[in-house]
Structure formats: structure tokens, C-alpha cells
Design a protein around this motif. Sequence first.
Motif, mmCIF file in Angstrom:
data_model
loop_
_atom_site.group_PDB
_atom_site.id
_atom_site.type_symbol
_atom_site.label_atom_id
_atom_site.label_comp_id
_atom_site.label_asym_id
_atom_site.label_seq_id
_atom_site.Cartn_x
_atom_site.Cartn_y
_atom_site.Cartn_z
ATOM 1 N N GLN A 174 0.822 -1.208 0.000
ATOM 2 C CA GLN A 174 0.000 0.000 0.000
ATOM 3 C C GLN A 174 0.854 1.255 0.000
ATOM 4 O OE1 GLN A 174 -3.218 0.122 -0.468
ATOM 5 N NE2 GLN A 174 -3.400 -2.120 -0.509
ATOM 6 N N LEU A 175 1.913 1.239 0.783
ATOM 7 C CA LEU A 175 2.813 2.395 0.845
ATOM 8 C C LEU A 175 3.630 2.500 -0.434
ATOM 9 C CD1 LEU A 175 4.044 4.735 2.435
ATOM 10 C CD2 LEU A 175 5.647 3.097 3.462
ATOM 11 N N PHE A 176 4.104 1.378 -0.934
ATOM 12 C CA PHE A 176 4.951 1.379 -2.125
ATOM 13 C C PHE A 176 4.232 2.007 -3.314
ATOM 14 C CE2 PHE A 176 6.569 -0.513 -6.045
ATOM 15 C CZ PHE A 176 7.939 -0.358 -5.908
ATOM 16 N N TRP A 177 2.963 1.630 -3.515
ATOM 17 C CA TRP A 177 2.215 2.106 -4.682
ATOM 18 C C TRP A 177 1.446 3.398 -4.409
ATOM 19 C CZ3 TRP A 177 3.593 -0.259 -8.988
ATOM 20 C CH2 TRP A 177 4.039 -1.591 -8.946
ATOM 21 N N SER A 178 1.622 3.971 -3.230
ATOM 22 C CA SER A 178 0.846 5.166 -2.877
ATOM 23 C C SER A 178 1.251 6.384 -3.697
ATOM 24 C CB SER A 178 1.014 5.469 -1.381
ATOM 25 O OG SER A 178 2.376 5.769 -1.077
ATOM 26 N N THR A 179 2.504 6.424 -4.162
ATOM 27 C CA THR A 179 2.978 7.589 -4.915
ATOM 28 C C THR A 179 2.820 7.419 -6.421
ATOM 29 O OG1 THR A 179 5.209 6.663 -4.816
ATOM 30 C CG2 THR A 179 4.616 8.287 -3.142
ATOM 31 N N SER A 180 2.794 6.173 -6.871
ATOM 32 C CA SER A 180 2.640 5.912 -8.300
ATOM 33 C C SER A 180 2.183 4.480 -8.508
ATOM 34 C CB SER A 180 3.964 6.141 -9.035
ATOM 35 O OG SER A 180 3.846 5.758 -10.405
ATOM 36 N N LYS A 181 1.221 4.289 -9.419
ATOM 37 C CA LYS A 181 0.769 2.945 -9.752
ATOM 38 C C LYS A 181 1.595 2.362 -10.901
ATOM 39 C CE LYS A 181 -2.383 2.183 -6.723
ATOM 40 N NZ LYS A 181 -3.785 1.990 -7.029
ATOM 41 N N TYR A 182 2.613 3.088 -11.308
ATOM 42 C CA TYR A 182 3.549 2.602 -12.330
ATOM 43 C C TYR A 182 4.933 2.431 -11.692
ATOM 44 C CZ TYR A 182 0.378 3.316 -16.261
ATOM 45 O OH TYR A 182 -0.683 3.231 -17.142
ATOM 46 N N LEU A 183 5.582 1.302 -11.995
ATOM 47 C CA LEU A 183 6.931 1.046 -11.552
ATOM 48 C C LEU A 183 7.829 0.892 -12.777
ATOM 49 C CD1 LEU A 183 9.228 0.115 -9.610
ATOM 50 C CD2 LEU A 183 8.245 -2.197 -9.759
ATOM 51 N N VAL A 184 8.860 1.712 -12.838
ATOM 52 C CA VAL A 184 9.810 1.633 -13.941
ATOM 53 C C VAL A 184 11.215 1.413 -13.358
ATOM 54 C CG1 VAL A 184 10.845 2.805 -15.914
ATOM 55 C CG2 VAL A 184 8.410 3.165 -15.372
ATOM 56 N N VAL A 185 11.862 0.332 -13.778
ATOM 57 C CA VAL A 185 13.211 0.011 -13.305
ATOM 58 C C VAL A 185 14.156 -0.065 -14.507
ATOM 59 C CG1 VAL A 185 14.655 -1.567 -11.985
ATOM 60 C CG2 VAL A 185 12.213 -1.322 -11.410
ATOM 61 N N GLN A 186 15.251 0.678 -14.401
ATOM 62 C CA GLN A 186 16.264 0.626 -15.452
ATOM 63 C C GLN A 186 17.339 -0.370 -15.034
ATOM 64 O OE1 GLN A 186 17.784 4.430 -17.060
ATOM 65 N NE2 GLN A 186 19.850 3.559 -16.887
#
Length: 282
Positions: free
Chosen positions: A268-280
Amino acid sequence: MKKLLVFAMSMAALVACNNEKPMPVMPDGGQNDSLQRIIEQKDNEINEIMATLNEIQEGFREINEAEGRVSVAKAGERADKAQLIRENIQFISQRMAQNRELLKKLKEQLNGSTLKGDQLQKAIDNLTQELQDKDTQLTQLRDELDKKDIHIAELDETIANLNTDVENLRTEGEQKTQTINTQDKQLNTAWYVFGTKKELKEQGVLNEGQVLRGNFNKNYFTKVDIRQFSDLKLYSKDVKLLTTHPSSSYQLVRDANKQYSLRISNPQLFWSTSKYLVVQVK
């Protein structure tokens, strides 16, 4: 009906408290008109809801009395007992129809009211359940009358109307459940992607140092349910999160080959700022 009577008494007490409340006085001696209007609005809403509740309760009381007369008539030996039963069934049918309309009115009053609370909704749920209980009782009554060779067409019509109401309520409940499930799914849906800098640029995910700006290929992302997604193997010894996520909500963990995995400890905390995860990755 005892629960409804307790609720009605509570509402009545609330009306009395509002009516007895002293009028606030402004420093200059004038009345606080704004507060008075709020109090009057609350009083009117409570009075309207109480009036509708009382009508419904009175309707059920009359229905119960009519059912009692039917029971007496069907057990008697009078020659006109079929007519007496028919007349009472007609009355029950009419009163049930009125109660259905009153219940609909009560729901509309609650939806348009500033009064919100579990007790109000519970009262409506109890009344709705009582309508459904009448369906069962009248079906049993028809079976009993059929055994005595007393067939009342009005009773069939009443039961048909009740069955329609129950089906409508069931459909309404299913639609609400479906809406809640859809909203719940949307709230718990997220997307992730990992790739090299070149790959992310090709898909428009990374553009002039900016992430997820402008048109990017959404089909490049993988959709996940955040309640069931906690680990992402990145297959790289060099990784960098390009989207912002609270550092306390995840860890980057190395395996025996020194390759990283993303471990989400607080979804819940991890996705609270963005519902998209981008990893380079490299």
C-alpha cells in the motif's frame, strides 16, 4: 420490528433534543441565523424520515392483523370464509404495495439527506428483510389454502409482486457487489516494467531524462494485483528505480549470482505515490 421501534425512539429523542436546543446568540444580541437554518434543516429531515418509518411500521402492523384474520377464517366453518379470506388478501396486497412504495421513498429520502449513519441504513435493511419474509409467509399461506381447496387469485398476484420485488432487490445487490468488486480491482491494480535505458527510450517510457512523460507504450507494461505482487526478479547486477516509491516500503535484494530482485514489504505504501513502476537495468 422491536429494533425498528428502538430506532424510532432514538430518532424521536434526537428531534426533541434539536427542538429544545437554545438559540445561539451573537455578541451583538442577534441570533445566529446560519446555525438556526442548519438546525431547522436537520429537524425537517428527521421528521420526514420518521413519518415515513411510522407509515411503514403501521403498514406492517395492519398486514399482521389481516394475516391473523385469514388464519381465523381458514380455521372456521363459516360458509363465507373464502370471501373473508379473499377480502383480507386483497387488503394485504394493497398494503404491501404501499409499503414497497414507502420503502422506496425512504431510500430516496436517505440518499438526499445530510443525515448519514449505520442506524438509518440498518433500519432500511430491516424493513427490506421484512418484505422478503412476507414473501415466504404468503407462499406458505397459499400452500395451506390449496390443501383446503381454497384458491385465492389475489394471493397469487400478491406473491408474484413480492417475487418481483425480491428479484429486483437481488439484482440491485448483485450490481452493487459488481461495482464494488470493479472499484476494488481498479484500486489494487498497478503496472511495472524493467529494461535497459535503450529499451525504455524505444517504448517512450524514458524521454529526455523524463519518465512516463508524453506518449509511452502502455502495452509494454505488465499489469499486477498489488495485493498478490511482492517480488520482482530483475536479472541484473545494476538496477535503478526511475519512478518514486517510499524507500521504507521495499528492498533491493541480491541473490547468489549478485543479481537484484525487488522485494516489496509494504504494498500500500509502495504504490501510494505511483501505480507505475519503472526500473532501469544494465
